[in-house]
Design an enzyme around this catalytic site. Structure first.
Site, mmCIF file in Angstrom:
data_model
loop_
_atom_site.group_PDB
_atom_site.id
_atom_site.type_symbol
_atom_site.label_atom_id
_atom_site.label_comp_id
_atom_site.label_asym_id
_atom_site.label_seq_id
_atom_site.Cartn_x
_atom_site.Cartn_y
_atom_site.Cartn_z
ATOM 1 N N ARG A 1 40.916 34.941 51.852
ATOM 2 C CA ARG A 1 39.707 35.282 51.065
ATOM 3 C C ARG A 1 38.693 34.138 51.093
ATOM 4 O O ARG A 1 37.495 34.383 50.966
ATOM 5 C CB ARG A 1 40.116 35.629 49.622
ATOM 6 C CG ARG A 1 38.960 36.233 48.789
ATOM 7 C CD ARG A 1 39.487 36.797 47.472
ATOM 8 N NE ARG A 1 38.477 37.457 46.659
ATOM 9 C CZ ARG A 1 37.966 36.954 45.543
ATOM 10 N NH1 ARG A 1 38.373 35.788 45.089
ATOM 11 N NH2 ARG A 1 37.056 37.616 44.847
ATOM 12 N N ILE B 1 31.530 39.296 45.726
ATOM 13 C CA ILE B 1 32.785 39.728 46.359
ATOM 14 C C ILE B 1 33.634 40.227 45.198
ATOM 15 O O ILE B 1 33.730 39.580 44.155
ATOM 16 C CB ILE B 1 33.453 38.550 47.119
ATOM 17 C CG1 ILE B 1 34.783 38.969 47.758
ATOM 18 C CG2 ILE B 1 33.670 37.332 46.253
ATOM 19 C CD1 ILE B 1 35.376 37.867 48.684
ATOM 20 N N SER B 2 34.240 41.410 45.346
ATOM 21 C CA SER B 2 34.965 42.014 44.221
ATOM 22 C C SER B 2 36.178 41.178 43.831
ATOM 23 O O SER B 2 36.734 40.433 44.640
ATOM 24 C CB SER B 2 35.446 43.421 44.581
ATOM 25 O OG SER B 2 34.390 44.193 45.081
ATOM 26 N N GLN B 3 36.589 41.376 42.585
ATOM 27 C CA GLN B 3 37.795 40.726 42.050
ATOM 28 C C GLN B 3 39.022 41.223 42.838
ATOM 29 O O GLN B 3 39.141 42.423 43.088
ATOM 30 C CB GLN B 3 37.905 41.133 40.578
ATOM 31 C CG GLN B 3 39.078 40.585 39.850
ATOM 32 C CD GLN B 3 39.287 41.288 38.513
ATOM 33 O OE1 GLN B 3 38.469 42.094 38.083
ATOM 34 N NE2 GLN B 3 40.390 40.977 37.876
ATOM 35 N N PRO B 4 39.937 40.331 43.244
ATOM 36 C CA PRO B 4 41.111 40.769 44.016
ATOM 37 C C PRO B 4 41.887 41.931 43.381
ATOM 38 O O PRO B 4 42.325 42.841 44.079
ATOM 39 C CB PRO B 4 41.961 39.498 44.088
ATOM 40 C CG PRO B 4 40.964 38.395 44.068
ATOM 41 C CD PRO B 4 39.867 38.861 43.148
#
Ligand code: SAH
Length: 225
Positions: free
Chosen positions: A48, A74-77
């Site tokens: 990431r 960037i989206s949260q994992p």
């Protein structure tokens, strides 16, 4: 002292972006209800930190969204894992569409699980950066397009699954119609001032909807930028 000298000789950032750090994130996702081992493995093997600015790489394995410039994130994992899990639910899709390439991280996760990934982005600058990352990581089965994702990718339809990573006021019907029967569309949708993550399966009879909970996404916008 010895410890300090050792740390100094380590290349910048490596400790914070190591496999151990990634594994800790995977444990956290597991603790927070992500069950699909295929998805957990994809998170464990996808770097990431390559998808954020170098200045943020030490935070890349925290379970949080991070800025990627141009007012996007960037989206949260956990959200990436949850959406991927919902997309794979009950099957093994061969060809999927993502709307909102952003950093390219979600597409890279999909690409480690699915043979063909199509992804559409409306901000050219972000798409250029994402393409560079795909190239660097050898992800040649991600196909990108600079376009407004409201119309999906008609010439490649139907898809076994569709992921939308920006929140729409109303789900574009065009996208639902590009789903193959049995396929799932996963998307955040505005509902009464809040956003809900929906998984919508296309059946012979129509569409079945599942609510996966509250989320926060950037808005889905129209046109190109
Ligand atoms: N999947 C991304 C998340 C990026 S945030 C990641 O893993 O990093 C959402 C992205 O959706 C932004 O880059 C935004 O520009 C894009 N977006 C918003 N509306 C869109 C539209 N109509 N068509 C295509 N992309 C869109």
């Amino acid at each position: 002292m010895i410890h300090q000298r050792k740390l100094k000789s380590v290349p910048k950032g490596i400790g914070m972006t190591s496999q151990g750090t990634r594994d800790r994130l995977v444990r956290r996702l597991r603790d927070n209800g992500i069950r699909d081992e295929r998805v957990l493995k994809a998170i464990a093997t996808t770097p990431r930190h390559e998808f954020v600015d170098e200045a943020l790489s030490s935070r890349a394995y925290e379970d949080t969204a991070l800025p990627i410039g141009l007012s996007q994130t960037i989206s949260q994992p956990w959200v990436v894992a949850k959406m991927t899990e919902a997309l794979l639910d009950g099957g093994s899709p061969q060809k999927v569409l993502e709307v909102g390439t952003g950093s390219g991280y979600q597409a890279a996760i999909l690409a480690s699980l699915i043979p063909k990934v199509f992804t559409v982005e409306r901000i050219e600058e972000l798409l250029k950066l994402a393409r560079r990352r795909f190239h660097k990581l050898g992800l040649h089965h991600i196909y990108t397009r600079y376009a407004d994702g409201h119309i999906g990718w008609p010439s490649q339809a139907p898809f076994d699954g569709i992921i939308v990573t920006a929140a729409a006021i109303e789900l574009p019907e065009e996208l639902l119609l590009q789903l193959r029967i049995g396929g799932v569309l996963v998307a955040p949708v505005e509902k009464g001032g809040m956003q809900r993550l929906l998984a919508i399966r296309r059946t012979e009879e129509g569409f079945e909807e599942k609510d996966l909970g509250g989320v926060i996404f950037v808005p889905m916008l129209s046109g190109l930028s």
